[in-house]
Scaffold this motif. Structure first.
Motif, PDB file in Angstrom:
ATOM      1  N   GLY A   1      -4.138 -17.634 -12.569  1.00 26.62           N
ATOM      2  CA  GLY A   1      -2.917 -17.002 -12.990  1.00 26.62           C
ATOM      3  C   GLY A   1      -2.779 -15.608 -12.836  1.00 26.62           C
ATOM      4  O   GLY A   1      -1.611 -15.004 -13.195  1.00 26.62           O
ATOM      5  N   THR A   2      -3.936 -15.091 -11.962  1.00 24.81           N
ATOM      6  CA  THR A   2      -3.808 -13.482 -11.856  1.00 24.81           C
ATOM      7  C   THR A   2      -3.211 -13.304 -10.412  1.00 24.81           C
ATOM      8  O   THR A   2      -3.108 -14.174  -9.420  1.00 24.81           O
ATOM      9  CB  THR A   2      -5.358 -12.948 -11.974  1.00 24.81           C
ATOM     10  N   VAL A   3      -2.953 -12.004 -10.239  1.00 28.24           N
ATOM     11  CA  VAL A   3      -2.206 -11.618  -8.880  1.00 28.24           C
ATOM     12  C   VAL A   3      -3.023 -10.376  -8.350  1.00 28.24           C
ATOM     13  O   VAL A   3      -3.401  -9.480  -9.175  1.00 28.24           O
ATOM     14  CB  VAL A   3      -0.918 -11.313  -9.043  1.00 28.24           C
ATOM     15  N   ALA A   4      -3.816 -10.726  -7.223  1.00 27.70           N
ATOM     16  CA  ALA A   4      -4.416  -9.331  -6.780  1.00 27.70           C
ATOM     17  C   ALA A   4      -3.882  -8.765  -5.335  1.00 27.70           C
ATOM     18  O   ALA A   4      -3.387  -9.569  -4.496  1.00 27.70           O
ATOM     19  CB  ALA A   4      -5.837  -9.797  -6.480  1.00 27.70           C
ATOM     20  N   VAL A   5      -3.607  -7.592  -5.336  1.00 27.10           N
ATOM     21  CA  VAL A   5      -3.360  -6.867  -4.184  1.00 27.10           C
ATOM     22  C   VAL A   5      -4.599  -6.275  -3.527  1.00 27.10           C
ATOM     23  O   VAL A   5      -5.400  -5.438  -4.047  1.00 27.10           O
ATOM     24  CB  VAL A   5      -2.299  -5.836  -4.401  1.00 27.10           C
ATOM     25  N   VAL A   6      -4.762  -6.588  -2.100  1.00 24.40           N
ATOM     26  CA  VAL A   6      -5.712  -5.992  -1.470  1.00 24.40           C
ATOM     27  C   VAL A   6      -5.379  -5.131  -0.078  1.00 24.40           C
ATOM     28  O   VAL A   6      -4.622  -5.760   0.670  1.00 24.40           O
ATOM     29  CB  VAL A   6      -6.699  -7.411  -0.830  1.00 24.40           C
ATOM     30  N   THR A   7      -5.681  -4.117  -0.214  1.00 23.73           N
ATOM     31  CA  THR A   7      -5.265  -3.092   1.062  1.00 23.73           C
ATOM     32  C   THR A   7      -6.408  -3.239   2.111  1.00 23.73           C
ATOM     33  O   THR A   7      -7.265  -3.481   1.908  1.00 23.73           O
ATOM     34  CB  THR A   7      -4.989  -1.895   0.655  1.00 23.73           C
ATOM     35  N   GLY A   8      -5.536  -3.002   3.387  1.00 20.04           N
ATOM     36  CA  GLY A   8      -6.555  -3.038   4.595  1.00 20.04           C
ATOM     37  C   GLY A   8      -7.152  -4.549   4.645  1.00 20.04           C
ATOM     38  O   GLY A   8      -8.184  -4.588   4.911  1.00 20.04           O
TER      39      GLY A   8
ATOM     40  N   GLY B   1      -3.514   7.576   0.554  1.00 22.91           N
ATOM     41  CA  GLY B   1      -2.798   6.195   0.451  1.00 22.91           C
ATOM     42  C   GLY B   1      -3.247   5.343  -0.771  1.00 22.91           C
ATOM     43  O   GLY B   1      -2.757   4.610  -1.485  1.00 22.91           O
ATOM     44  N   LEU B   2      -4.656   5.724  -0.995  1.00 22.28           N
ATOM     45  CA  LEU B   2      -5.492   5.031  -2.102  1.00 22.28           C
ATOM     46  C   LEU B   2      -4.811   5.649  -3.516  1.00 22.28           C
ATOM     47  O   LEU B   2      -4.264   4.644  -4.405  1.00 22.28           O
ATOM     48  CB  LEU B   2      -6.913   5.296  -2.136  1.00 22.28           C
ATOM     49  N   MET B   3      -4.339   6.789  -3.342  1.00 21.00           N
ATOM     50  CA  MET B   3      -3.587   7.445  -4.564  1.00 21.00           C
ATOM     51  C   MET B   3      -2.295   6.742  -4.716  1.00 21.00           C
ATOM     52  O   MET B   3      -1.765   6.654  -5.857  1.00 21.00           O
ATOM     53  CB  MET B   3      -3.544   9.021  -4.575  1.00 21.00           C
ATOM     54  N   TYR B   4      -1.569   6.812  -3.679  1.00 26.76           N
ATOM     55  CA  TYR B   4      -0.175   6.231  -3.654  1.00 26.76           C
ATOM     56  C   TYR B   4      -0.183   4.894  -4.244  1.00 26.76           C
ATOM     57  O   TYR B   4       0.701   4.564  -5.120  1.00 26.76           O
ATOM     58  CB  TYR B   4       0.373   6.211  -2.298  1.00 26.76           C
TER      59      TYR B   4
ATOM     60  N   LEU C   1       0.499 -13.872   0.132  1.00 25.07           N
ATOM     61  CA  LEU C   1       1.548 -13.253   0.695  1.00 25.07           C
ATOM     62  C   LEU C   1       1.345 -12.084   1.593  1.00 25.07           C
ATOM     63  O   LEU C   1       0.545 -11.302   1.109  1.00 25.07           O
ATOM     64  CB  LEU C   1       2.593 -12.433  -0.393  1.00 25.07           C
ATOM     65  N   ALA C   2       1.912 -11.900   2.711  1.00 26.32           N
ATOM     66  CA  ALA C   2       1.551 -10.890   3.467  1.00 26.32           C
ATOM     67  C   ALA C   2       2.478  -9.687   3.527  1.00 26.32           C
ATOM     68  O   ALA C   2       3.984 -10.093   3.535  1.00 26.32           O
ATOM     69  CB  ALA C   2       1.559 -11.150   4.999  1.00 26.32           C
ATOM     70  N   ILE C   3       2.193  -8.566   3.494  1.00 31.27           N
ATOM     71  CA  ILE C   3       3.066  -7.245   3.394  1.00 31.27           C
ATOM     72  C   ILE C   3       2.509  -6.314   4.433  1.00 31.27           C
ATOM     73  O   ILE C   3       1.476  -5.618   4.384  1.00 31.27           O
ATOM     74  CB  ILE C   3       3.135  -6.764   2.019  1.00 31.27           C
ATOM     75  N   GLU C   4       3.551  -6.205   5.256  1.00 28.91           N
ATOM     76  CA  GLU C   4       3.061  -5.230   6.417  1.00 28.91           C
ATOM     77  C   GLU C   4       3.339  -3.612   5.970  1.00 28.91           C
ATOM     78  O   GLU C   4       4.621  -3.548   5.286  1.00 28.91           O
ATOM     79  CB  GLU C   4       3.959  -5.496   7.667  1.00 28.91           C
ATOM     80  N   ALA C   5       2.459  -2.802   5.871  1.00 27.69           N
ATOM     81  CA  ALA C   5       2.953  -1.473   5.316  1.00 27.69           C
ATOM     82  C   ALA C   5       1.797  -0.502   5.760  1.00 27.69           C
ATOM     83  O   ALA C   5       0.772  -0.776   6.062  1.00 27.69           O
ATOM     84  CB  ALA C   5       2.919  -1.599   3.652  1.00 27.69           C
ATOM     85  N   ASP C   6       2.172   0.947   5.874  1.00 30.37           N
ATOM     86  CA  ASP C   6       1.215   1.858   6.201  1.00 30.37           C
ATOM     87  C   ASP C   6       1.305   2.526   5.043  1.00 30.37           C
ATOM     88  O   ASP C   6       2.170   3.535   4.576  1.00 30.37           O
ATOM     89  CB  ASP C   6       1.977   2.742   7.412  1.00 30.37           C
ATOM     90  N   LEU C   7       0.195   2.600   4.359  1.00 33.12           N
ATOM     91  CA  LEU C   7      -0.275   3.205   2.960  1.00 33.12           C
ATOM     92  C   LEU C   7      -0.146   4.712   3.043  1.00 33.12           C
ATOM     93  O   LEU C   7      -0.070   5.147   1.977  1.00 33.12           O
ATOM     94  CB  LEU C   7      -1.583   2.628   2.470  1.00 33.12           C
ATOM     95  N   ALA C   8      -0.319   5.253   4.204  1.00 31.03           N
ATOM     96  CA  ALA C   8      -0.279   6.765   4.246  1.00 31.03           C
ATOM     97  C   ALA C   8       1.137   7.198   4.193  1.00 31.03           C
ATOM     98  O   ALA C   8       1.121   8.619   3.771  1.00 31.03           O
ATOM     99  CB  ALA C   8      -0.747   7.099   5.522  1.00 31.03           C
ATOM    100  N   VAL C   9       2.157   6.367   4.092  1.00 33.29           N
ATOM    101  CA  VAL C   9       3.430   6.644   3.794  1.00 33.29           C
ATOM    102  C   VAL C   9       3.689   6.356   2.293  1.00 33.29           C
ATOM    103  O   VAL C   9       3.652   5.068   1.986  1.00 33.29           O
ATOM    104  CB  VAL C   9       4.480   6.020   4.791  1.00 33.29           C
ATOM    105  N   ARG C  10       3.909   7.407   1.461  1.00 35.08           N
ATOM    106  CA  ARG C  10       4.185   7.079  -0.003  1.00 35.08           C
ATOM    107  C   ARG C  10       5.140   6.061  -0.196  1.00 35.08           C
ATOM    108  O   ARG C  10       4.897   4.798  -1.142  1.00 35.08           O
ATOM    109  CB  ARG C  10       4.720   8.364  -0.592  1.00 35.08           C
ATOM    110  N   GLU C  11       6.327   6.090   0.469  1.00 36.90           N
ATOM    111  CA  GLU C  11       7.388   4.963   0.376  1.00 36.90           C
ATOM    112  C   GLU C  11       6.898   3.445   0.559  1.00 36.90           C
ATOM    113  O   GLU C  11       7.109   2.446  -0.031  1.00 36.90           O
ATOM    114  CB  GLU C  11       8.543   5.109   1.028  1.00 36.90           C
ATOM    115  N   HIS C  12       6.033   3.348   1.554  1.00 31.90           N
ATOM    116  CA  HIS C  12       5.504   2.326   2.043  1.00 31.90           C
ATOM    117  C   HIS C  12       4.628   1.613   1.026  1.00 31.90           C
ATOM    118  O   HIS C  12       4.418   0.243   0.642  1.00 31.90           O
ATOM    119  CB  HIS C  12       4.413   2.256   3.191  1.00 31.90           C
ATOM    120  N   ALA C  13       3.722   2.530   0.046  1.00 34.14           N
ATOM    121  CA  ALA C  13       2.738   2.107  -0.729  1.00 34.14           C
ATOM    122  C   ALA C  13       3.489   1.398  -1.864  1.00 34.14           C
ATOM    123  O   ALA C  13       3.142   0.577  -2.517  1.00 34.14           O
ATOM    124  CB  ALA C  13       1.917   3.294  -0.996  1.00 34.14           C
TER     125      ALA C  13
END
Length: 254
Positions: A7-14, A118-121, A59-71
């Motif tokens: 029932g949970t949802v996890a976001v994993v970056t990198g 990126g981590l902070m965003y 689910l796949a999400i393409e993003a560059d987390l160094a860009v605030r809007e992408h995060a």
């Protein structure tokens, strides 16, 4: 699957390789729907297919987390798709080593942008959803796990800029933990030692040789799955238990 995270949802970056990919697989095995965030779309799509074949949801999400809007967009897309967010694993990172004297300061900017900003965003965007999940009774808790490094505890010659980013992750994690822990959002820092991943591959041949000489001949490195196991352990504890800091080292590493 043991369904500890059903029932949970996890976001994993990198999540396109290494620790991120291994963590996504492990959390899926525990029953979480996983959202994979990284820049390499083809690798993300392959991992989504692999998790689906094993009976999981991804689910796949393409993003560059160094860009605030992408995060911000990546977090919102995850919530829009699955309706909630329970776990954020901030794993995206870059390690570029070398002396301060004569350094390419563009490399410093890249590491600070990915490892710290990126981590902070991502955390800032995720917190409202995590706070809501902690209140809704499913697990009575939500989780942030930040992947730091032993380099966030010990400084070494040639690691100055990387040390700076990982000491920063350590400080941010503990300060945030104190801020949100009474609202049942757990913040854990996982600090690996030497791990056999692509992390070192972005360095010069000279730096790679130095690291090989320092570690490979005498230390059996950790595998990405070892770190994924640690992350899974942190987020599957009882709601009354927080693992605030976990150091995982190869047995032979000093």
């Amino acid at each position: 699957m043991d369904n500890k995270l059903a029932g949970t949802v996890a976001v994993v970056t990198g999540a396109s390789s290494g620790i991120g990919a291994a963590t996504a697989r492990r959390l899926s095995e525990h029953g979480a729907a996983v959202v994979l965030v990284a820049r390499r779309r083809e690798r993300l799509d392959a991992l989504v297919a692999q998790i689906g074949e094993a009976g999981g949801a991804a689910l796949a999400i393409e993003a560059d987390l160094a860009v605030r809007e992408h995060a911000s967009r990546a977090i919102q897309e995850a919530v829009d798709h699955y309706g909630r967010l329970d776990i954020l694993v901030n794993n995206a990172g870059l390690m570029l080593l070398g002396p301060v004297v004569g350094a390419d300061t563009d490399e410093w900017d890249r590491m600070l942008a990915i490892n710290v900003q990126g981590l902070m965003y991502a955390t800032h965007a995720a917190l409202p959803h995590l706070l809501a999940a902690a209140e809704d009774g499913l697990r009575e808790v939500a989780d942030i796990v930040n992947v730091g490094s032993i380099a966030g505890r010990l400084a070494w010659r040639g690691y100055a800029a990387y040390n700076t980013t990982k000491f920063g992750v350590h400080a941010f994690s503990e300060a945030l933990r104190q801020e949100v822990t009474r609202r049942h959002v757990r913040v854990g820092l996982l600090e690996p030692g030497a791990v056999a991943t692509e992390l070192v591959s972005h360095n010069s041949a000279e730096v790679r040789k130095e690291m090989t000489d320092a570690f490979d001949a005498r230390v059996e490195k950790l595998e990405a799955e070892d770190i994924a196991d640690g992350i899974a352990y942190m987020v599957t504890r009882s709601h009354r238990t927080t693992i605030a800091d976990m150091l995982i080292l190869p047995t032979e590493q000093d």
